[in-house]
Scaffold this motif. Structure first.
Motif, PDB file in Angstrom:
ATOM      1  N   TRP A 140       0.838  -1.209   0.000  1.00 56.39           N
ATOM      2  CA  TRP A 140       0.000   0.000   0.000  1.00 56.39           C
ATOM      3  C   TRP A 140       0.869   1.253   0.000  1.00 56.39           C
ATOM      4  O   TRP A 140       0.617   2.205  -0.745  1.00 56.39           O
ATOM      5  N   ILE A 144       0.649   4.034  -2.946  1.00 55.35           N
ATOM      6  CA  ILE A 144       0.276   5.429  -2.688  1.00 55.35           C
ATOM      7  C   ILE A 144       1.366   6.363  -3.216  1.00 55.35           C
ATOM      8  O   ILE A 144       1.078   7.381  -3.849  1.00 55.35           O
ATOM      9  N   ASN A 147       0.994   6.917  -6.771  1.00 60.70           N
ATOM     10  CA  ASN A 147      -0.329   7.442  -7.141  1.00 60.70           C
ATOM     11  C   ASN A 147      -1.265   6.368  -7.707  1.00 60.70           C
ATOM     12  O   ASN A 147      -2.173   6.669  -8.484  1.00 60.70           O
ATOM     13  N   ASP A 153       0.223   9.562   2.503  1.00 61.02           N
ATOM     14  CA  ASP A 153       1.439   8.761   2.498  1.00 61.02           C
ATOM     15  C   ASP A 153       1.524   7.977   3.801  1.00 61.02           C
ATOM     16  O   ASP A 153       1.073   8.456   4.856  1.00 61.02           O
TER      17      ASP A 153
END
Length: 466
Positions: A140, A144, A147, A153
């Motif tokens: 994850w 992130i 993007n 973040d």
């Protein structure tokens, strides 16, 4: 031979001087540079939170995801020409650093949790410290950053390191360490995998806990911890709070340090609530003063997550939360779990009182804190609860400025080894809140979010919640 009349020579020299001066003046008049790669935030009232000053007539130039330059309106007009579409007029708006959640948990296998990341962003949180990690959460974090997933973040702790028997029993999925000799290799592994910090838990033997603290220091890894039960029964206060201390999470384990009466201190109680509840029932104000003094003198970071106990111990507050649109949007599994915990209100009242006594003393001694919530624990709306914790600090005696710093500047200090540069500085990531009202005047104005800016991208809170 040409005759050089003195007056002619003087006139000639004056002409040369005049031409030279004019050349310098024209050279100094820089032609404004046309730029199509910049965005200008102009006409905002800027809250840099270094103090309570509101900066005006400053332009913040963004390039891609960072601050490119900060200059006066006059200098901006002199040096740059930008298309109208690249100039954001902030008339009547306030610009301040975005918020940080310093204690939360996520379960990547829960299909709803990824959506809660986006909800966090809608409340102006652009970074979250996740306090129990795994490989999925590292994925994850990377997604992130690229993007591929919308959300703040992530800074991710390694898997929980606990002793025998792990506090969470069969649900514990991290290392179980009962003897010394494992700290160096385990921390090396956590660091190599890309985790941002080490998380130590409540049933670690004292000697193992202190070995991990030393090993992490050598490997330059940050540590966050619940104070282990055995440390509470055997260690002296100066061993717990010193310049090598980790960040301590919650105050629920501080009860044995400040209890007024002599009580049995069990090294490994079967019921983990024993230390989080029984020994918090009768706190001594003088002992709280002394513990807070140690925390301040040694600059120990703490994330109280006081909103957890405040929200879950007040029936009126619970009822109000359950009426919000944000609550209605949560998944049914979470809502059912939360509702099943309402019977714990009396126990949570004890913990809330302990938190309030610590926070009031910390406000008096001007201790720096880190805002965290412990989401997804009961009655903590993702993102919304961060604002509640900020407001709670003000209720306990912190100034509006200090409460805001606890969710902005102080997390930056926590992560940076040296004192960070002022927030609005060239090169910093463009993470901001655009507010309709000034939270330095009324702390509830943190909710007046007009736009969230993350890495130079502008988001509407309403759109993020749809």
């Amino acid at each position: 031979m040409f005759y050089h009349h003195p007056r002619l020579i003087l006139l000639k020299n004056k002409l040369k001087t005049t031409v030279f001066v004019l050349f310098i003046l024209f050279a100094a008049c820089k032609t404004p540079e046309k730029r199509s790669d910049l965005i200008a935030l102009s006409n905002f009232k800027i809250l840099n939170l270094a103090d309570e000053t509101v900066l005006r007539n400053e332009v913040v130039l963004l390039k891609e995801d960072s601050i490119f330059e900060i200059l006066s309106e006059e200098e901006f007009k002199k040096n740059y020409i930008l298309p109208d579409s690249a100039i954001v007029n902030g008339k009547g708006k306030y610009l301040m650093p975005s918020l940080v959640e310093m204690h939360a948990h996520f379960q990547p296998r829960n299909p709803h949790h990824k959506r809660y990341l986006q909800q966090y962003l809608s409340y102006g949180i652009t970074q979250i410290r996740v306090m129990a990690g795994n490989e999925d959460l590292l994925s994850w974090k990377d997604s992130i950053a690229q993007n591929l997933i919308m959300g703040p973040d992530l800074k991710v702790a390694g898997p929980l390191i606990d002793g025998e028997k792990p506090l969470w029993g069969k649900f514990h999925d991290g290392p179980v360490i009962t003897n010394t000799g494992h700290a160096d290799s385990l921390i090396s592994e956590i660091k190599a995998k890309g985790y941002d910090l080490v998380k130590l838990y409540e049933r670690l033997p004292a000697k193992v806990y202190f070995e991990f603290i030393e090993a992490a220091k050598k490997q330059e890894m940050r540590v966050a911890a619940h104070i282990p039960f055995e440390v509470l029964t055997s260690a002296k206060t100066e061993e717990v709070f010193n310049t090598n201390s980790p960040s301590f999470e919650h105050f629920k384990n501080f009860g044995p340090l400040v209890t007024k009466n002599e009580v049995e201190k069990i090294a490994q109680p079967e019921d983990h609530i024993y230390y989080g509840y029984r020994l918090a029932e009768d706190p001594d104000l003088q002992k709280i003063y002394e513990v807070v003094k140690e925390i301040k003198q040694n600059q120990v970071w703490t994330s109280p997550t006081a909103v957890l106990w405040k929200n879950s111990s007040d029936s009126a507050r619970i009822a109000a939360i359950m009426k919000t649109e944000a609550y209605k949007g949560l998944d049914e599994g979470m809502k059912n779990w939360w509702r099943s915990t309402i019977e714990n209100q009396s126990r949570n009242m004890v913990l809330n009182r302990l938190n309030e006594l610590f926070l009031k003393e910390m406000a008096r001694q001007e201790v720096k804190l880190l805002v965290g919530t412990d989401f997804p624990n009961p009655f903590l709306i993702p993102g919304y609860a961060v604002h509640q914790e900020i407001h709670n600090l003000v209720d306990m005696g912190f100034s509006n400025l200090e409460a805001l710093r606890a969710a902005t500047i102080y997390p930056a200090q926590y992560w940076e080894e040296k004192d960070p540069a002022p927030y609005f500085t060239q090169g910093r990531l463009a993470n901001f809140l655009i507010l309709n009202k000034n939270p330095l005047e009324h702390i509830e104005n943190t909710f007046s979010i007009h736009r969230v800016v993350k890495k130079g991208e502008f988001f509407s809170p309403k759109t993020l919640r749809e």
